[in-house]
Design a protein around this motif. Structure first.
Motif, mmCIF file in Angstrom:
data_model
loop_
_atom_site.group_PDB
_atom_site.id
_atom_site.type_symbol
_atom_site.label_atom_id
_atom_site.label_comp_id
_atom_site.label_asym_id
_atom_site.label_seq_id
_atom_site.Cartn_x
_atom_site.Cartn_y
_atom_site.Cartn_z
ATOM 1 N N ALA A 98 -11.102 2.529 14.352
ATOM 2 C CA ALA A 98 -10.174 1.412 14.192
ATOM 3 C C ALA A 98 -9.168 1.704 13.075
ATOM 4 C CB ALA A 98 -10.940 0.127 13.879
ATOM 5 N N LYS A 99 -9.623 2.337 12.011
ATOM 6 C CA LYS A 99 -8.719 2.737 10.928
ATOM 7 C C LYS A 99 -7.658 3.706 11.442
ATOM 8 C CE LYS A 99 -8.666 5.757 6.857
ATOM 9 N NZ LYS A 99 -9.494 6.589 5.938
ATOM 10 N N ARG A 104 -1.966 4.534 13.085
ATOM 11 C CA ARG A 104 -0.993 4.992 14.083
ATOM 12 C C ARG A 104 -0.062 3.855 14.510
ATOM 13 N NH1 ARG A 104 -3.427 9.822 17.849
ATOM 14 N NH2 ARG A 104 -4.073 11.138 16.112
ATOM 15 N N ILE A 105 -0.605 2.651 14.599
ATOM 16 C CA ILE A 105 0.243 1.498 14.912
ATOM 17 C C ILE A 105 1.249 1.269 13.795
ATOM 18 C CG2 ILE A 105 0.241 -1.021 15.220
ATOM 19 C CD1 ILE A 105 -2.551 -0.682 16.528
ATOM 20 N N LEU A 106 0.782 1.315 12.549
ATOM 21 C CA LEU A 106 1.676 1.131 11.406
ATOM 22 C C LEU A 106 2.702 2.253 11.323
ATOM 23 C CD1 LEU A 106 -0.995 -0.046 8.815
ATOM 24 C CD2 LEU A 106 0.842 -1.444 9.775
ATOM 25 N N LYS A 120 -5.517 3.828 1.268
ATOM 26 C CA LYS A 120 -6.835 3.744 0.620
ATOM 27 C C LYS A 120 -7.839 2.918 1.435
ATOM 28 C CE LYS A 120 -4.667 4.116 -3.941
ATOM 29 N NZ LYS A 120 -4.459 3.479 -5.260
ATOM 30 N N ILE A 121 -7.580 2.761 2.726
ATOM 31 C CA ILE A 121 -8.524 2.031 3.587
ATOM 32 C C ILE A 121 -9.898 2.707 3.540
ATOM 33 C CG2 ILE A 121 -9.093 1.523 6.012
ATOM 34 C CD1 ILE A 121 -6.196 0.941 6.520
ATOM 35 N N PRO A 127 -9.374 -3.938 0.680
ATOM 36 C CA PRO A 127 -10.220 -4.991 1.256
ATOM 37 C C PRO A 127 -10.291 -5.011 2.785
ATOM 38 C CG PRO A 127 -8.108 -5.922 0.642
ATOM 39 C CD PRO A 127 -8.041 -4.453 0.269
ATOM 40 N N THR A 128 -9.785 -3.970 3.456
ATOM 41 C CA THR A 128 -9.874 -3.923 4.919
ATOM 42 C C THR A 128 -11.320 -4.145 5.367
ATOM 43 O OG1 THR A 128 -7.943 -2.493 5.182
ATOM 44 C CG2 THR A 128 -9.579 -2.435 6.936
ATOM 45 N N THR A 129 -11.505 -5.016 6.344
ATOM 46 C CA THR A 129 -12.851 -5.481 6.716
ATOM 47 C C THR A 129 -13.021 -5.565 8.234
ATOM 48 O OG1 THR A 129 -13.012 -6.812 4.696
ATOM 49 C CG2 THR A 129 -14.481 -7.410 6.506
#
Length: 286
Positions: A98-99, A104-106, A120-121, A127-129
């Protein structure tokens, strides 16, 4: 409204099985995403490269199970593998994929700024969750107008939503009316969050959504499950720093005159506002 109110974008040229994307394909995908996010704020992505097996995780024991990036940095983490064998391995694999898809979407939206802010994900500074959600069978005494999840938007950059075939998610349209975000097999539903809307000065829309109790759920006493990946920038990034998006400055003079605020503090203030509103609403009902 028609069934294709929320557009579908084919991500085949940049899916997770490919190491790179041709510039012309990246530009095409980026334009399709911007067009969708600038209007309804949601898009279905097909041929993304995440298999259906990843989101099928048990949720019967909790209403929600949150997993943040700290699990990748801690030497020892507690997992419910005893009651859900293989849970930790599956969720880690899902989060990594998912990361990769999120970046890639961004990247398709902006080739530098967004990726830099999300570098830094899956560290302690981000805080990516991932959240596994379980909606239990509906009771007979459900209150009038009570919903699975009330009106809200996400305090994120983008969110990836993997939903089962029960349905119930609705998106607020241009006219103020809600439309169903019907599950489409082999797609992931992606929406813009408040952060991305702010950074693009409202060009990309963080659309209000809700989860309602469908008639067939009431009759069949069925459950609903979804798995959501909430993507956020790193904590020590400036939330209101000057931004140039696609060669166009998007900051107003008011943005630049505000004292710089770190993302971590901005999120804290947003959550404090949310819980205060929730508290007042509960007091009014009492």
């Amino acid at each position: 409204m028609s069934d294709n109110y929320i557009p579908v974008v084919d991500f085949e040229a940049y899916n997770l099985e490919r190491k790179e994307c041709l510039q012309e394909d990246l530009t095409k995908i980026g334009k399709q995403l911007v067009d969708a996010f600038s209007s309804i704020g949601f898009v279905y992505i097909k041929n993304h490269g995440i298999s259906e097996a990843d989101p099928s995780l048990p949720g019967d024991y909790k209403e929600a199970f949150n997993i943040d990036g700290n699990l990748f940095t801690r030497n020892k983490s507690e997992w419910p593998d005893d009651i859900a064998p293989g849970f930790s391995c599956k969720i880690k694999d899902f989060m990594e994929r998912a990361k990769k898809l999120s970046l890639r979407i961004l990247h398709a939206l902006d080739e530098f700024f967004f990726n830099k802010c999300h570098s830094k994900i899956h560290t302690s500074n981000n805080p990516t969750t991932a959240r596994s959600l379980y909606y239990p069978p509906l009771p007979d005494d459900l209150l009038p107008q009570q919903m699975r999840f009330g009106d809200h938007s996400d305090n994120t950059s983008i969110s990836l939503v993997f939903q089962d075939d029960v349905g119930g998610l609705q998106v607020k349209g241009f006219d103020g009316c809600y439309v169903d975000a019907k599950p489409i097999r082999d797609t992931v539903l992606v929406n813009v969050g408040d952060i991305l809307q702010h950074w693009t000065n409202g060009k990309l829309k963080s659309t209000v959504r809700r989860v309602v109790a469908k008639a067939h759920e009431r009759q069949g006493r069925s459950t609903r499950r979804s798995l959501v990946y909430f993507v956020l920038p790193h904590n020590d990034g400036l939330f209101n720093e000057p931004l140039v998006y696609k060669d166009e400055s998007l900051n107003s003079e008011d943005d630049l005159s505000i004292k710089p605020i770190l993302l971590e503090k901005w999120l804290f203030e947003k959550m404090k506002q949310f819980w205060e509103v929730t508290r007042l609403q509960k007091q009014k009902k009492c």
